[in-house]
Design an enzyme around this catalytic site. Structure first.
Site, mmCIF file in Angstrom:
data_model
loop_
_atom_site.group_PDB
_atom_site.id
_atom_site.type_symbol
_atom_site.label_atom_id
_atom_site.label_comp_id
_atom_site.label_asym_id
_atom_site.label_seq_id
_atom_site.Cartn_x
_atom_site.Cartn_y
_atom_site.Cartn_z
ATOM 1 N N HIS A 280 47.830 43.650 43.604
ATOM 2 C CA HIS A 280 47.231 42.675 44.537
ATOM 3 C C HIS A 280 46.800 41.406 43.813
ATOM 4 O O HIS A 280 46.238 41.463 42.734
ATOM 5 C CB HIS A 280 46.106 43.281 45.380
ATOM 6 C CG HIS A 280 44.916 43.758 44.621
ATOM 7 N ND1 HIS A 280 43.872 42.935 44.273
ATOM 8 C CD2 HIS A 280 44.585 44.998 44.149
ATOM 9 C CE1 HIS A 280 42.947 43.635 43.637
ATOM 10 N NE2 HIS A 280 43.355 44.879 43.534
ATOM 11 N N ASP A 292 41.752 43.858 37.409
ATOM 12 C CA ASP A 292 41.806 44.148 38.850
ATOM 13 C C ASP A 292 42.082 42.864 39.617
ATOM 14 O O ASP A 292 41.160 42.182 40.003
ATOM 15 C CB ASP A 292 40.483 44.793 39.275
ATOM 16 C CG ASP A 292 40.497 45.269 40.706
ATOM 17 O OD1 ASP A 292 41.575 45.372 41.289
ATOM 18 O OD2 ASP A 292 39.405 45.537 41.243
ATOM 19 N N GLU A 326 43.344 42.730 49.190
ATOM 20 C CA GLU A 326 43.105 44.167 48.947
ATOM 21 C C GLU A 326 41.615 44.444 48.862
ATOM 22 O O GLU A 326 41.132 45.461 49.339
ATOM 23 C CB GLU A 326 43.783 44.610 47.637
ATOM 24 C CG GLU A 326 43.792 46.124 47.419
ATOM 25 C CD GLU A 326 42.539 46.671 46.748
ATOM 26 O OE1 GLU A 326 42.324 47.888 46.823
ATOM 27 O OE2 GLU A 326 41.767 45.901 46.153
ATOM 28 N N GLU A 327 40.888 43.499 48.252
ATOM 29 C CA GLU A 327 39.479 43.760 47.944
ATOM 30 C C GLU A 327 38.589 43.843 49.169
ATOM 31 O O GLU A 327 37.642 44.607 49.192
ATOM 32 C CB GLU A 327 38.936 42.697 46.976
ATOM 33 C CG GLU A 327 39.598 42.701 45.599
ATOM 34 C CD GLU A 327 39.292 43.957 44.788
ATOM 35 O OE1 GLU A 327 38.639 44.870 45.313
ATOM 36 O OE2 GLU A 327 39.736 44.016 43.625
ATOM 37 N N ASP A 354 47.354 49.293 40.062
ATOM 38 C CA ASP A 354 46.042 48.744 40.439
ATOM 39 C C ASP A 354 44.940 49.622 39.869
ATOM 40 O O ASP A 354 43.990 49.981 40.563
ATOM 41 C CB ASP A 354 45.928 48.635 41.976
ATOM 42 C CG ASP A 354 44.609 47.976 42.394
ATOM 43 O OD1 ASP A 354 44.000 47.278 41.553
ATOM 44 O OD2 ASP A 354 44.194 48.177 43.547
ATOM 45 N N HIS A 428 35.113 44.818 39.255
ATOM 46 C CA HIS A 428 34.287 44.024 40.193
ATOM 47 C C HIS A 428 33.089 43.342 39.526
ATOM 48 O O HIS A 428 32.070 43.111 40.169
ATOM 49 C CB HIS A 428 33.805 44.890 41.363
ATOM 50 C CG HIS A 428 34.922 45.495 42.167
ATOM 51 N ND1 HIS A 428 34.707 46.318 43.239
ATOM 52 C CD2 HIS A 428 36.272 45.383 42.076
ATOM 53 C CE1 HIS A 428 35.861 46.696 43.767
ATOM 54 N NE2 HIS A 428 36.837 46.135 43.061
HETATM 55 ZN ZN LIG Z 1 42.312 46.397 42.643
#
Ligand SMILES: [Zn+2]
Length: 462
Positions: A280, A292, A326-327, A354, A428
């Site tokens: 993503h 990520d 995606e997030e 991912d 994140h």
């Molecule tokens: Zn991800």
């Protein structure tokens, strides 16, 4: 004696033909790995994406810049056709720096390291101040009920268990607090929520991530706090009451276009048969999204580059899909799956990276239940011999959030599984930057995916 020798020669001949395909496959898999390590572009592409676009939540200007950067990178590979697919998203903007302050009845007040959760609403200009109640589960919130929680701030503090060896399993057992915790607390009259960050370590980095408000509860503000601050707050609560002041001001702009990016090499024999490989393109707004999932994007693109540079002409169409949103919504995945299910193309397989740009350990396989066992038996029998020499393992398990909606096509769905132990140090957080990715580990992940796709393309899975 003569007969016996002939018999032995016959057996040898038989053995060497049945291993013939495997020898060829092993040679190609090794070649792909060497090529990725010596001529690969994934690391340079990742630098350009992370430093050029920066943090790129879907719907943002930075996301549009990321679309331009990866489209240009894909166009560098001869023979690759590049396009975008429109995706409508709700663009969530964090707003000015959030504040969470703890004011203990006994002891000094302090500022906690915090980040608003994605898709959350804000506290308003004045902020919210209330007594905090610590809980360890959603069920505990239900049990405490309105009597104990109305007018309070709920503090979810169940840790992501450091004793669980497979980090993603630990994440799976803790993340309900972040995703569903705010609405469950709101249903009992809570004014706001703070959530312990999702990491097995103790550190000062708050981890954001998305929440999902349910329809039947009021929307309340929700923020993540660092694991060190969660420990400190919990210790203070054992000494007496603590008030929390929280203030943040995120906004959501609905209906923004934030496209998927698609690049493909058309199949030389069966162009209507498709193997998808992707990651993503969106990231959280607080970091460069290197692990990520910039890593997954450049690894997917590298598959096309490796095939081109090795002169391998795939029989089937190999399609890179870099998914949007995606997030905090999965709209990119939904939009792509809808178009795939409505198309006349036949989906053979879809592979997603991912889980970070760390050393690849193997793959997990998923599919519609009617075909999963057959696929897994076939890949284990036919492809594992070519891969296990490099240390790869195959398991049945989840694939990836962006490709799971492709299940109705009966494609084989595959997740790249890198070493998971350090992923949640970065996930994140502001630490997820280009410098956190090791070039060889990243390149090996791309080689692993290219190898599996080569095997599927050349030998089939049916
Ligand atoms: Zn991800």
């Amino acid at each position: 004696m003569y007969k016996f020798i002939t018999f032995c020669l016959l057996i040898l001949a038989k053995v060497s033909t049945s291993y013939g395909q495997s020898d060829e496959a092993i040679a190609m898999v090794n070649k792909i790995h060497t090529q990725a390590l010596t001529q690969g572009k994934s690391y340079d592409w990742l630098r350009a994406l992370c430093k050029g676009a920066g943090p790129r939540i879907s719907g943002s200007l930075a996301y549009s810049n990321a679309v331009k950067i990866v489209s240009a990178q894909l166009k560098e590979i001869p023979g690759v056709e590049v396009r975008t697919q429109d995706v409508t998203v709700n663009y969530w903007q964090r707003g000015p720096r959030e504040t969470v302050e703890a004011i203990p009845s006994r002891g000094k007040k302090w500022i906690l390291k915090s980040l608003a959760l994605g898709n959350s609403i804000g506290t308003g200009f004045k902020g919210i101040k209330a007594d905090v109640v610590e809980v360890s589960s959603l069920d505990e919130v239900d049990k405490l009920g309105k009597e104990k929680l109305a007018g309070k701030i709920v503090f979810y503090n169940r840790r992501m268990d450091p004793g669980i060896i497979k980090s993603f399993n630990a994440y799976g057992r803790a993340s309900d607090q972040r995703v569903s915790g705010p609405s469950r607390a709101a249903a009992q009259g809570a004014l706001g929520v703070i959530v312990r960050s999702m990491t097995q370590e103790l550190d000062d980095y708050p981890h954001t991530g998305s929440l999902r408000y349910s329809e039947d509860a009021p929307k309340i503000p929700a923020l993540a706090i660092s694991t060190n601050d969660a420990e400190k707050l919990s210790a203070q609560l054992k000494n007496g009451k603590v008030e929390i002041f929280m203030k943040d001001d995120p906004k959501t702009i609905n209906g923004k276009n934030s496209p998927n990016v698609i690049g493909e090499i058309k199949g030389s024999e069966s162009p209507e048969k498709v193997i998808v490989v992707g990651g993503h393109l969106d990231s959280w707004d607080v970091a460069e999204g290197a692990h990520d999932d910039g890593a997954g994007c450049v690894q997917a693109m590298e598959v096309l580059h490796l095939f081109h540079s090795l002169g391998y002409k795939p029989k089937n169409t190999i399609r890179v899909v870099l998914f949007s949103n995606e997030e905090n919504g999965l709209e990119g995945a939904r939009t792509y799956a809808a178009s795939a299910i409505n198309s006349r193309e036949k989906y053979i397989a879809a592979i997603e990276s991912d889980a970070g740009g760390f050393s690849p350990r193997g793959f997990t396989f998923d599919a519609d239940t009617s075909v999963l066992k057959t696929y897994f038996r076939n890949v284990s029998k036919n492809f594992l011999p070519a891969m296990e020499g490099l240390g790869y393992q195959f398991e049945i398990g989840g694939s990836g959030a962006d490709i799971t909606p492709l299940k109705p096509t009966k494609a084989m769905l595959v997740g790249l599984r890198p070493d998971p132990q350090r992923y949640f140090d970065f996930h994140h957080t502001a630490r997820d930057v280009f410098e956190a990715v090791h070039p060889r580990e990243l390149k090996l992940g791309a080689a692993a995916m290219a190898s599996l796709i080569y095997l599927i393309d050349a030998y089939g899975i049916e």
